[in-house]
Design a protein around this motif. Structure first.
Motif: not given
Ligand SMILES: [Zn+2]
Length: 313
Positions: A58-59, A61, A141, A170, A172, A205, A209, A242, A282
Motif C-alpha cells: 500500500r505504501y 516511503f 512495502v 501511496t 509517504v 492517506a 496514518l 501522497s 505497514t
C-alpha cells in the motif's frame, strides 16, 4: 538498532548529485535483510521492496540521500548567503565539500549532525525494513531513496516520470522539517505532516496514518509544516496519492543562532516514533474507511440533538 543504523548512515558524506557513499551504506544495510530486494533506476535512485507473504503493498516511503553542500565551488541547496559569506570551515571530500561539523553526536536524547536532513529519513526507512525482518512481518512495502532533492527534487521527479513506482501506492515522504515551520514541538512525537510550504497532501492517506497511530498508541503531532517543500509535493504533481511524516529539525540546513553554521539536530524519541508509525501503517489492517470513526462520532452528535429539529410539516 536505530542508533547504530543512523550512526553508520550519517557517517557518510553527501551532496546533491554525490550520494554514492550514502547509497552504498544503505545498500549494504539492506543486503542484511533477506526479504528486501533493491534496484537502481537510470538516475541512481534506490528502489527497495520488502516482501513476505502475498499481501499487496500500500505504501512507498520516500527519503532523500543528499544534503546542501559545495559542489565544484558552487553551493547547491538552500542556505542563505549571510551564513555562507562568513566562510565557515569546510571539509573537503574531493568532488564536494560539506561544513566541517561532526557526522554524529548523541547528547540529551538528541542526534546532532552535519546532515540530519534527510539522512535521518533514510535511516528511519532502513530501520523499518530491519524491524519488519525481525518481526517476520507478512507484508509488502516499498522504499524510495532519492538523489538531488535539495536542488529541486531531481531524483524524485526522474523517478516519478519513469513510472517505475506503481500509481496504486501511496507515497509517504519522510523528512526532517524545520521546527520553525509549524507549531510542532521537538520531542512531542512524530509529525503527520498535512502539507508543506507549497501544497497539502491527500486527506484519506493522512487520515489512514493518523488512524494507524491511534490504534498503535503512538504519540503524533498533526501539523502543516511550511518551512520547506518536500517530495510529497513532487510525487503528487505526477499523480501519486501522497502523505508526509517528519520529525522536527533544529538548525534547519545548518542555520544556527547568530547566523552561524551549526549541526542540525533531531529528537531520538521522535525518530523512533516515526519508525514505529511506519511499522504500524505497514503491518496493521488497512482501515476500510479512515474517516469512519470521525463520521460515527459526528453522527452520534447529530442524533443527540434530534430533539431540537423542527417537527415535520
Ligand atoms: Zn533540505
Amino acid at each position: 538498532m536505530l542508533l547504530d543504523i543512523a550512526r553508520a548512515i550519517l557517517a557518510q558524506p553527501t551532496a546533491p548529485f554525490h550520494e554514492d557513499a550514502v547509497r552504498a551504506e544503505i545498500l549494504m544495510q539492506l543486503a542484511q535483510c533477506p526479504h528486501v530486494t533493491t534496484e537502481l533506476d537510470d538516475f541512481g535512485n534506490v528502489i527497495a521492496c520488502y516482501r513476505r507473504g502475498t499481501g499487496e503493498a500500500r505504501y512507498a516511503f520516500a527519503a532523500h540521500m543528499d544534503h546542501p553542500a559545495y559542489v565544484g565551488g558552487e553551493f547547491l541547496g538552500g542556505v542563505p548567503v549571510e551564513y555562507r559569506e562568513k566562510n565557515p570551515p569546510l571539509r573537503d571530500f574531493g568532488a564536494f565539500a560539506m561544513w566541517d561539523l561532526p557526522a554524529f553526536e548523541l547528547r540529551d536524547g538528541r542526534i546532532f549532525s552535519r546532515a540530519c536532513d534527510d539522512l535521518i529519513g533514510c535511516a528511519a526507512m532502513v530501520a523499518l525494513f530491519h524491524e519488519l525482518e525481525r518481526a517476520g512481518a507478512e507484508t509488502c512495502v516499498h522504499g524510495l531513496f532519492t538523489r538531488a532533492e535539495e536542488v529541486g527534487f531531481v531524483g524524485a521527479i526522474r523517478l516519478a516520470q519513469s513510472g517505475r513506482v506503481p500509481k496504486t501506492l501511496t507515497v509517504v515522504s519522510l523528512e526532517t522539517s524545520s521546527e520553525k515551520g509549524g507549531p510542532a514541538q521537538m520531542g512531542a512525537g512524530v509529525i503527520v505532516r498535512v502539507g508543506d510550504r507549497t501544497s497539502i497532501f491527500d486527506d484519506a492517506a493522512t487520515a489512514s496514518l493518523l488512524d494507524a497511530a491511534q490504534r498503535a498508541e503512538i504519540p503524533v503531532q498533526r501539523c502543516l509544516m511550511s518551512g520547506g517543500t518536500c517530495e510529497a509535493t513532487a510525487y503528487q504533481l505526477y499523480g501519486y496519492r501522497s502523505a508526509g511524516l517528519c520529525v522536527a529539525l533544529g538548525n534547519y540546513h545548518n542555520c544556527g543562532p547568530d547566523t552561524q553554521i551549526a549541526s542540525e539536530f533531531v529528537s531520538v524519541d521522535d525518530v523512533a516514533g516515526m519508525v514505529r508509525l511506519m511499522v504500524a501503517a505497514t503491518t496493521g489492517a488497512p482501515a476500510a474507511d479512515p474517516h469512519a470513526a470521525l463520521r460515527a462520532r459526528l453522527e452520534a452528535g447529530v442524533a443527540s440533538y434530534a430533539r431540537f429539529t423542527e417537527p415535520p410539516v
